[in-house]
Write an enzyme that holds these catalytic residues in place. Sequence first.
Site, PDB file in Angstrom:
ATOM      1  N   ASP A  41      56.147  26.906  58.564  1.00 38.11           N
ATOM      2  CA  ASP A  41      56.125  26.982  57.098  1.00 38.11           C
ATOM      3  C   ASP A  41      56.058  28.442  56.679  1.00 38.11           C
ATOM      4  O   ASP A  41      54.993  29.058  56.713  1.00 38.11           O
ATOM      5  CB  ASP A  41      54.933  26.201  56.543  1.00 38.11           C
ATOM      6  CG  ASP A  41      55.206  24.706  56.560  1.00 38.11           C
ATOM      7  OD1 ASP A  41      54.340  23.946  57.000  1.00 38.11           O
ATOM      8  OD2 ASP A  41      56.317  24.312  56.152  1.00 38.11           O
ATOM      9  N   ASP A 182      58.114  16.146  53.883  1.00 36.01           N
ATOM     10  CA  ASP A 182      57.145  17.198  54.175  1.00 36.01           C
ATOM     11  C   ASP A 182      56.031  17.177  53.140  1.00 36.01           C
ATOM     12  O   ASP A 182      56.269  17.451  51.959  1.00 36.01           O
ATOM     13  CB  ASP A 182      57.856  18.556  54.150  1.00 36.01           C
ATOM     14  CG  ASP A 182      56.904  19.706  54.416  1.00 36.01           C
ATOM     15  OD1 ASP A 182      57.376  20.858  54.441  1.00 36.01           O
ATOM     16  OD2 ASP A 182      55.690  19.457  54.593  1.00 36.01           O
TER      17      ASP A 182
HETATM   18  C1  DX5 Z   1      54.058  23.233  52.236  1.00 40.64           C
HETATM   19  C2  DX5 Z   1      53.967  22.842  53.676  1.00 40.64           C
HETATM   20  C3  DX5 Z   1      53.077  21.615  53.923  1.00 40.64           C
HETATM   21  C4  DX5 Z   1      52.893  21.314  55.379  1.00 40.64           C
HETATM   22  C5  DX5 Z   1      52.510  19.878  55.588  1.00 40.64           C
HETATM   23  O1  DX5 Z   1      52.991  22.951  51.508  1.00 40.64           O
HETATM   24  O2  DX5 Z   1      55.287  22.557  54.061  1.00 40.64           O
HETATM   25  O3  DX5 Z   1      53.658  20.542  53.243  1.00 40.64           O
HETATM   26  O4  DX5 Z   1      54.029  21.557  56.093  1.00 40.64           O
HETATM   27  O5  DX5 Z   1      51.159  19.802  55.368  1.00 40.64           O
HETATM   28  P1  DX5 Z   1      50.388  18.403  55.469  1.00 40.64           P
HETATM   29  O6  DX5 Z   1      51.065  17.564  56.516  1.00 40.64           O
HETATM   30  O7  DX5 Z   1      48.980  18.773  55.855  1.00 40.64           O
HETATM   31  O8  DX5 Z   1      50.485  17.792  54.092  1.00 40.64           O
END
Ligand code: DX5
Length: 230
Positions: A41, A182
């Site tokens: 990310d 995501d």
């Molecule tokens: C942006 C990131 C998150 C992450 C996933 O905010 O892309 O969405 O990857 O996080 P979780 O799985 O903890 O929601």
Amino acid sequence: MTVTASRPVQIAPSILSADWTRLAEQVADAEAANVDWITLDVMDGNFVPPITFGAQMASAVRSLTELPIEAHLMVEHPEDHIGDFIAAGVNCVTIHIESTRHPHRLLQQIAAAGVEAGVTLNPGTPLTEIDAVVPICDRIQIMSVNPGWGGQQFIPESLQRIAQARRMLDACGREQAHVAVDGGVNESTIAAIVEAGANWLVAGSAVFNDRESIADAVARLRRALTNAQP
Ligand code: DX5
């Protein structure tokens, strides 16, 4: 009924939630737990408020694992950074439709480099914004949280967007392209997400947390798919 996608469900842990002080161990444990990808990310403090890391982190993770790596670019002007991530050895670059005036050209550039080209949208962006690039992308990633942080709640309206994204890909003959999700993917949301049409799931805090081992966390997600009831 066991929930299965018509395509194999791929789990991509995001290192955003990993313990960065022992990243090599965490990535090795994720690989041993048979995850399918590793997601990075990338945040620049402009497109989203936090700052995470750049292409050097991609190179570091590349040296740690044989798994394919996805770079999710939550950055302004992704055109300035795509080359560095491709050179770092990532296998997919996902850009935000909101982050560039030239998404079609960027996705062409990514694909021309032999790297999977993904497009993603914030929860507030209508899916019609990606109409023109669906025919050239390898995945549509539905943000089911507002990007920038891990551990947020899944936005339930995302389910309709997942189904719409699947329809958009199928309508232009991109049956092999993925619908990715995501944000807020966990044991209580994963079955509905797959049933809605997703087959590529980013999971950060559901995999990397202090409640259980990575192996147990991944097994929990896989079980939630097989135990789902109608
Ligand atoms: C942006 C990131 C998150 C992450 C996933 O905010 O892309 O969405 O990857 O996080 P979780 O799985 O903890 O929601």
